[in-house]
Design a protein around this motif. Structure first.
Motif, PDB file in Angstrom:
ATOM      1  N   SER A 273       0.714  -0.863   0.134  1.00 10.31           N
ATOM      2  CA  SER A 273      -0.012  -0.276  -0.319  1.00 10.31           C
ATOM      3  C   SER A 273       0.596   1.256  -0.188  1.00 10.31           C
ATOM      4  CB  SER A 273      -0.678   0.382   0.898  1.00 10.31           C
ATOM      5  OG  SER A 273      -0.376   0.361   2.331  1.00 10.31           O
TER       6      SER A 273
ATOM      7  N   LYS B 215      -3.581   2.497  -9.840  1.00  3.65           N
ATOM      8  CA  LYS B 215      -4.914   2.413  -9.500  1.00  3.65           C
ATOM      9  C   LYS B 215      -5.460   3.634  -8.462  1.00  3.65           C
ATOM     10  CE  LYS B 215      -3.187  -1.974  -8.396  1.00  3.65           C
ATOM     11  NZ  LYS B 215      -3.171  -3.226  -6.731  1.00  3.65           N
ATOM     12  N   MET B 216      -5.104   4.694  -8.339  1.00  2.00           N
ATOM     13  CA  MET B 216      -4.911   5.547  -7.577  1.00  2.00           C
ATOM     14  C   MET B 216      -5.718   6.182  -8.406  1.00  2.00           C
ATOM     15  SD  MET B 216      -2.565   6.664  -4.592  1.00  2.00           S
ATOM     16  CE  MET B 216      -0.711   5.948  -5.221  1.00  2.00           C
TER      17      MET B 216
ATOM     18  N   TYR C 258       5.625  -0.151 -15.514  1.00  2.00           N
ATOM     19  CA  TYR C 258       4.518  -1.319 -14.857  1.00  2.00           C
ATOM     20  C   TYR C 258       4.862  -2.263 -15.215  1.00  2.00           C
ATOM     21  CZ  TYR C 258       1.357  -3.810 -11.807  1.00  2.00           C
ATOM     22  OH  TYR C 258       1.259  -4.985 -10.773  1.00  2.00           O
TER      23      TYR C 258
ATOM     24  N   GLU D 153      -6.764   3.616 -12.763  1.00  2.00           N
ATOM     25  CA  GLU D 153      -6.597   2.564 -14.327  1.00  2.00           C
ATOM     26  C   GLU D 153      -6.647   1.689 -13.363  1.00  2.00           C
ATOM     27  OE1 GLU D 153      -3.943   2.861 -17.129  1.00  2.00           O
ATOM     28  OE2 GLU D 153      -4.654   5.541 -17.160  1.00  2.00           O
ATOM     29  N   THR D 154      -6.041   0.102 -14.060  1.00  2.00           N
ATOM     30  CA  THR D 154      -5.792  -1.217 -13.366  1.00  2.00           C
ATOM     31  C   THR D 154      -4.739  -1.100 -14.410  1.00  2.00           C
ATOM     32  OG1 THR D 154      -7.909  -2.093 -14.001  1.00  2.00           O
ATOM     33  CG2 THR D 154      -6.471  -4.167 -13.713  1.00  2.00           C
ATOM     34  N   PRO D 155      -3.103  -1.466 -13.554  1.00  2.99           N
ATOM     35  CA  PRO D 155      -2.311  -2.098 -14.023  1.00  2.99           C
ATOM     36  C   PRO D 155      -1.549  -3.022 -14.771  1.00  2.99           C
ATOM     37  CG  PRO D 155      -1.967  -1.256 -11.877  1.00  2.99           C
ATOM     38  CD  PRO D 155      -3.511  -1.178 -12.214  1.00  2.99           C
TER      39      PRO D 155
ATOM     40  N   GLY E  49       2.234   0.635  -9.798  1.00  4.00           N
ATOM     41  CA  GLY E  49       1.255  -0.200  -9.736  1.00  4.00           C
ATOM     42  C   GLY E  49      -0.051   0.972  -9.089  1.00  4.00           C
ATOM     43  N   ASN E  50       0.770   1.019  -7.559  1.00  6.04           N
ATOM     44  CA  ASN E  50      -0.798   2.459  -6.920  1.00  6.04           C
ATOM     45  C   ASN E  50      -1.067   3.338  -7.526  1.00  6.04           C
ATOM     46  OD1 ASN E  50      -0.929  -0.082  -5.243  1.00  6.04           O
ATOM     47  ND2 ASN E  50       1.225   1.199  -3.759  1.00  6.04           N
TER      48      ASN E  50
ATOM     49  N   ARG F  80       2.152   3.460 -18.254  1.00  7.48           N
ATOM     50  CA  ARG F  80       2.039   1.095 -18.327  1.00  7.48           C
ATOM     51  C   ARG F  80       2.954   1.236 -18.746  1.00  7.48           C
ATOM     52  NH1 ARG F  80      -2.606   4.102 -21.922  1.00  7.48           N
ATOM     53  NH2 ARG F  80      -3.551   4.702 -20.350  1.00  7.48           N
TER      54      ARG F  80
ATOM     55  N   TRP G 159      -0.108   5.461  -1.071  1.00  3.70           N
ATOM     56  CA  TRP G 159      -1.754   4.891  -1.349  1.00  3.70           C
ATOM     57  C   TRP G 159      -2.392   6.419  -0.399  1.00  3.70           C
ATOM     58  CZ3 TRP G 159      -4.033   2.379  -5.032  1.00  3.70           C
ATOM     59  CH2 TRP G 159      -5.177   2.183  -5.030  1.00  3.70           C
TER      60      TRP G 159
END
Length: 225
Positions: free
Chosen positions: A88, A215-216, A117, A219-221, A211-212, A114, A91
């Motif tokens: 996390s 998401k924040m 990642y 988007e979906t990694p 990745g976090n 992207r 976050w």
């Protein structure tokens, strides 16, 4: 030490000096180097605060410059392990960002993030295939590696401000530099060593942070693009 741990130590020091530090305004200005105006903000003696912070395990040095505190941690490379172990990390609530899916070139900032990642995730997969385990982040002294460590330290500050899009592009570019110039995996018959293990840890830290961040911002990694 993570930025959060440095912030907490600084906050406790301010309270011991007679102030109240809800937000110490910590900003990462280099690998393992942080700066804060908190003493000026709350009206306490910066030297007194500095002395309390110097007693904290993991702090290498504290300097006072015009009321600002400059804090240097003993082992900046340890941030890579800290982030890699913390799913996390960074976050918080930030503004959503709408990046186009195409073109899938480095001219598109969304693609750069992207792809960074996906590259970081690929390092982990290939490392497992080759039997290279993540290890202590010792020996991460290349310019590119230090720059990435500094960017990882910046992330919580940008999250607090609620602005993450531009920072994620910088973080992605920092990882691309490491990926292309500081190989994490053995090459050309090379035997895996401690430096490879350290770089696998750094890649995992970048994967967690990127990745976090994705998401924040909504988007979906994706591990493959």
């Amino acid at each position: 030490m993570t930025p959060g741990e440095v912030s907490a130590a600084l906050g406790r020091a301010v309270e011991r000096a007679g102030g109240c530090a809800a937000d110490v305004g910590l900003r990462c200005v280099g690998p393992g180097v942080y700066r804060s105006p908190v003493a000026l903000r709350v009206g306490v003696d910066a030297e007194v605060v500095a002395n309390f912070v110097r007693d904290v395990a993991g702090i290498g040095a504290v300097e006072v410059d015009g009321g600002f505190l400059r804090i240097v941690v003993e082992r900046p490379e340890e941030l890579a392990s800290d982030v890699a172990r913390n799913p996390s990390y960074g976050w918080g609530r930030v503004k959503a960002v709408a990046w186009a899916d195409r073109p899938r070139t480095f001219d598109n900032p969304g693609f750069r993030v992207r792809y960074a990642y996906a590259r970081a995730a690929a390092v982990g997969r290939r490392a497992r295939d080759l039997g290279v385990e993540a290890g202590p982040p010792e020996g991460l002294g290349r310019r590119e590696e230090l720059a990435l460590l500094a960017l990882l330290g910046e992330m919580p500050g940008w999250v607090r401000q609620g602005e993450l899009g531009g920072f994620l592009v910088r973080l992605a570019d920092g990882f691309h530099d490491v990926y292309e110039r500081c190989p994490a995996l053995p090459q050309g018959g090379e035997e895996p060593g401690a430096l490879h293990a350290a770089r696998v840890t750094l890649a995992e830290a970048a994967r967690v942070a990127l990745g976090n961040g994705l998401k924040m911002i909504g988007e979906t990694p994706r591990e493959r693009i």
